[in-house]
Design an enzyme around this catalytic site. Sequence first.
Site, PDB file in Angstrom:
ATOM      1  CE  LYS A  86     -24.948  19.897  -8.281  1.00 29.47           C
ATOM      2  NZ  LYS A  86     -25.776  19.617  -9.458  1.00 29.47           N
ATOM      3  CD  GLU A  94     -22.775  13.728 -16.899  1.00 27.79           C
ATOM      4  OE1 GLU A  94     -23.161  14.457 -17.829  1.00 27.79           O
ATOM      5  OE2 GLU A  94     -23.249  13.779 -15.758  1.00 27.79           O
TER       6      GLU A  94
END
Lengths: 346, 346
Positions: B227, B309
């Site tokens: 990912k 993030e």
Amino acid sequence: MNKQRYAIIGAGALGGLYGAMLARQGFEVHFLLHSDFDHVREHGLKVDSIWGDMHLRDLHTHASPETMPPCDVSLIGLKTTQNHLLADLLPAPTRDGGVVLVLQNGLDVEADSAAIVGEQRVFGGCCFLCSSKVGPGHIRHIDFGKIVFGQYRPSSQSSATAAQNNSTAAMGGSKTAGGSKAADGGTTAAEGDAKAVSIGNQICQDLNSAGVPTEFSGNLALVRWRKLMWNIPFNSLSVILNASTKQIMDDPNASVLAEAIIREVHAGAAACGVEIPEAFIEKTLENTRKMVPYDSSMRLDFLNKRAMEAEAILGNPLRAAKESGYEMSRVETLYHQLRYIDQTNS
Amino acid sequence: MNKQRYAIIGAGALGGLYGAMLARQGFEVHFLLHSDFDHVREHGLKVDSIWGDMHLRDLHTHASPETMPPCDVSLIGLKTTQNHLLADLLPAPTRDGGVVLVLQNGLDVEADSAAIVGEQRVFGGCCFLCSSKVGPGHIRHIDFGKIVFGQYRPSSQSSATAAQNNSTAAMGGSKTAGGSKAADGGTTAAEGDAKAVSIGNQICQDLNSAGVPTEFSGNLALVRWRKLMWNIPFNSLSVILNASTKQIMDDPNASVLAEAIIREVHAGAAACGVEIPEAFIEKTLENTRKMVPYDSSMRLDFLNKRAMEAEAILGNPLRAAKESGYEMSRVETLYHQLRYIDQTNS
């Protein structure tokens, strides 16, 4: 001996300042102007400078190279993004054998001029200068201004293999004014080199006499890579992060990144046979910390929606290092980012 | 066997969608809401989804964890930048031994939950999801949606040395639903692992029964790094270049850079003992080319002036690779750029 005659090709923040300094000292200086031609002919050239303010009238101004006399030295003050114009602009002022002094940012930026007049008639140099054009025929010079230039030797800058072969000799060359590889016993084109050294010394003397601190170096590759250690991080990050040099140096992440890029460029230079003392890394950072908050030339280009010099300042060094087997990953990242931003900024 | 009871901690674009899917299927789902609490209690939760539009009323909504019953599974849908809240939010719904399913972006993002409930009760997973909150209690899910999750094993994600020691066993684990290292003959904590596999299988079955394509993987580290091969380049570049995925893929410089970053992350994973097939690089690019033009979650955070993030998605992988002796220079460049941008964006 008569004073040398100068042509200023591109009388902006850089060419305008140095041309004005030479003209004020009594040199015959011919300014080739484009958008500012009418303004400067009518109102003169205004320079606010830490070296003293000037307002020079009755300059030799030209709207076209065809009206220019042959000059001993043609100083290139254009952006490298305008180098496609040189084939039209250079032949007239250099027609009697004059030399070209390429004061442009980047690496191997002399190649375009060399293709027109021959590499033996080309000098390249770096300006450590904070200056900008603030209006038509109006230049503001706020800090620094030293020129360090040297004879153009394409093999010691752009071809990595040649640079490595030459590195011992090149590094042995004197880095003080007047030194050159030929003077230290170069084996090829000695006569041409001796003539170039003589011309280089004269240019150096002219500029110093006009109040421009100038050094004639025997190692242009070293000069250029040392400048790239500043230009690559601070030009790039000022655009990508929309930040001034002060904002970059004051932020923990941006300053750590700037240092990592400086170290990578330092290693890239070494791969190309250009050994820069380690201490110059900290010196570059320290100088930037002490610098008057300043918008880099690339940031000014970006803010004014002009093409940025990503190829000269990042692309050429990147390719030179890669040919020497060294991958500057950070510089490559910045290069692609700038190319993308450049393309979306027009 | 009774149906499992679910808690949704953070009912935004991700938690809201999956919680709604489970609730529609008849699971008892408790939504912990913050800013949307009043709106959802009054008007219900509206989800426009490629899996069918839903408007769910009479949900179990909570403004505080204190009113929540103990749940079998607490699904974390918060941003990692909110993880400091978990110490207050998690104890109540997990008080009878329930497990936590951390569906957050990044690497080793389960550590904060594990510190609260113990790592043996933590699962982590990645969602391949294009979904966003478009208004109070209103979610729009436009593409994809698959969950791949696995048992949290901190040693195989964050500690490079341990990861390398474990890599053979980890890679030997089945990657299909229901597989796990323990099932293949793991040597430690076999009972705990067997219980975790049983719970993981049940969660997998629940989500699939609710219409959410879900896979229970035996190798969470592989899932997470795969990912990251998308998240690192496309989240970062979408913010730094102010570009959609389509603009990145359509531009020669941005797409070349994206590929170089993907290759670097791929190599970083390998350094951490996570071998991802080479073909996955091209597959990642190809999937992005075919993707509906999409603003990455980081870009949405940036545009909405929320914290990004950067630590979870770039900082943790960067440090994990560095501990394994591999420097991800491009990722490091992006990381510092994002941290600078984040700090100036608040």
